[in-house]
Design a protein around this motif. Structure first.
Motif, PDB file in Angstrom:
ATOM      1  N   GLU A 190       0.823  -1.214   0.000  1.00 61.60           N
ATOM      2  CA  GLU A 190       0.000   0.000   0.000  1.00 61.60           C
ATOM      3  C   GLU A 190       0.860   1.269   0.000  1.00 61.60           C
ATOM      4  OE1 GLU A 190      -3.284   2.235   2.834  1.00 61.60           O
ATOM      5  OE2 GLU A 190      -2.906   0.104   3.148  1.00 61.60           O
TER       6      GLU A 190
ATOM      7  N   ILE B 291       3.936   5.686  -5.668  1.00 57.57           N
ATOM      8  CA  ILE B 291       3.913   5.672  -7.131  1.00 57.57           C
ATOM      9  C   ILE B 291       2.758   6.527  -7.656  1.00 57.57           C
ATOM     10  CG2 ILE B 291       3.492   4.197  -9.148  1.00 57.57           C
ATOM     11  CD1 ILE B 291       5.116   1.998  -7.621  1.00 57.57           C
ATOM     12  N   LYS B 292       1.597   6.407  -7.042  1.00 56.03           N
ATOM     13  CA  LYS B 292       0.415   7.163  -7.491  1.00 56.03           C
ATOM     14  C   LYS B 292       0.616   8.673  -7.303  1.00 56.03           C
ATOM     15  CE  LYS B 292      -4.552   7.493  -6.653  1.00 56.03           C
ATOM     16  NZ  LYS B 292      -5.665   7.062  -5.816  1.00 56.03           N
ATOM     17  N   VAL B 293       1.045   9.062  -6.122  1.00 53.45           N
ATOM     18  CA  VAL B 293       1.215  10.490  -5.805  1.00 53.45           C
ATOM     19  C   VAL B 293       2.268  11.135  -6.701  1.00 53.45           C
ATOM     20  CG1 VAL B 293       2.094  12.079  -4.026  1.00 53.45           C
ATOM     21  CG2 VAL B 293       0.394  10.357  -3.423  1.00 53.45           C
TER      22      VAL B 293
ATOM     23  N   SER C 135       3.483  10.026  -9.562  1.00 56.54           N
ATOM     24  CA  SER C 135       3.109   9.988 -10.985  1.00 56.54           C
ATOM     25  C   SER C 135       2.223  11.186 -11.313  1.00 56.54           C
ATOM     26  CB  SER C 135       2.374   8.692 -11.318  1.00 56.54           C
ATOM     27  OG  SER C 135       3.239   7.594 -11.217  1.00 56.54           O
ATOM     28  N   LYS C 136       1.301  11.513 -10.402  1.00 58.82           N
ATOM     29  CA  LYS C 136       0.437  12.687 -10.598  1.00 58.82           C
ATOM     30  C   LYS C 136       1.267  13.970 -10.593  1.00 58.82           C
ATOM     31  CE  LYS C 136      -4.008  11.085  -8.904  1.00 58.82           C
ATOM     32  NZ  LYS C 136      -5.037  11.206  -7.852  1.00 58.82           N
TER      33      LYS C 136
ATOM     34  N   GLU D 229       2.589   1.614  -3.447  1.00 61.46           N
ATOM     35  CA  GLU D 229       1.607   2.001  -4.469  1.00 61.46           C
ATOM     36  C   GLU D 229       1.192   3.464  -4.311  1.00 61.46           C
ATOM     37  OE1 GLU D 229       0.663   0.442  -7.199  1.00 61.46           O
ATOM     38  OE2 GLU D 229       1.933  -1.254  -6.658  1.00 61.46           O
ATOM     39  N   ARG D 230       1.042   3.912  -3.067  1.00 63.04           N
ATOM     40  CA  ARG D 230       0.671   5.309  -2.819  1.00 63.04           C
ATOM     41  C   ARG D 230       1.766   6.257  -3.290  1.00 63.04           C
ATOM     42  NH1 ARG D 230       0.214   6.750   2.884  1.00 63.04           N
ATOM     43  NH2 ARG D 230      -0.546   4.641   2.993  1.00 63.04           N
TER      44      ARG D 230
END
Length: 130
Positions: free
Chosen positions: A43, A49-51, A53-54, A46-47
């Protein structure tokens, strides 16, 4: 992001500086976890990577806006000198975020969930590869 008035530059510069500092801190944290990625869970990785990437997507928007401001003819000396600083910070931010994403992708394979899912034989063989 549509064309913003140049009066927004100080706020944008502050945002860029803040994101750069946060990204550097996050990168340092990930570097510390590199030798023991099992301290991370899926988790968290992944967080990250998500943050980030944005954030990488937003850099392009910031660069476009700064480029538009560069082309304005009515810039004050203060604004004109602030634009290159913001551009340099954006380049640095882009590099740090790219490094974060690459490191997070590597760390993803060693999270606690991945380690717990391996057999004793797999873990033993990995230990002796080092």
């Amino acid at each position: 992001m549509h064309n913003l008035p140049v009066s927004m530059l100080p706020m944008m510069s502050t945002m860029i500086s803040g994101q750069l500092e946060e990204a550097k801190d996050q990168y340092e944290n990930l570097l510390k976890a590199q030798s023991k990625p099992y301290v991370l869970n899926d988790e968290i990785v992944e967080r990250v990577i998500k943050v980030f990437s944005k954030q990488l997507d937003f850099i392009c928007l910031y660069e476009n806006q700064i480029s538009k401001w560069h082309n304005e003819e009515t810039l004050t000396a203060n604004i004109e000198s602030a634009l290159p600083k913001s551009q340099v910070q954006l380049q640095e931010l882009s590099k740090v975020i790219t490094n974060i994403l690459a490191l997070a992708a590597k760390l993803k394979n060693g999270t606690i969930e991945k380690v717990m899912g391996k057999s004793d034989l797999e873990l033993g063989m990995e230990f002796f590869k080092k």
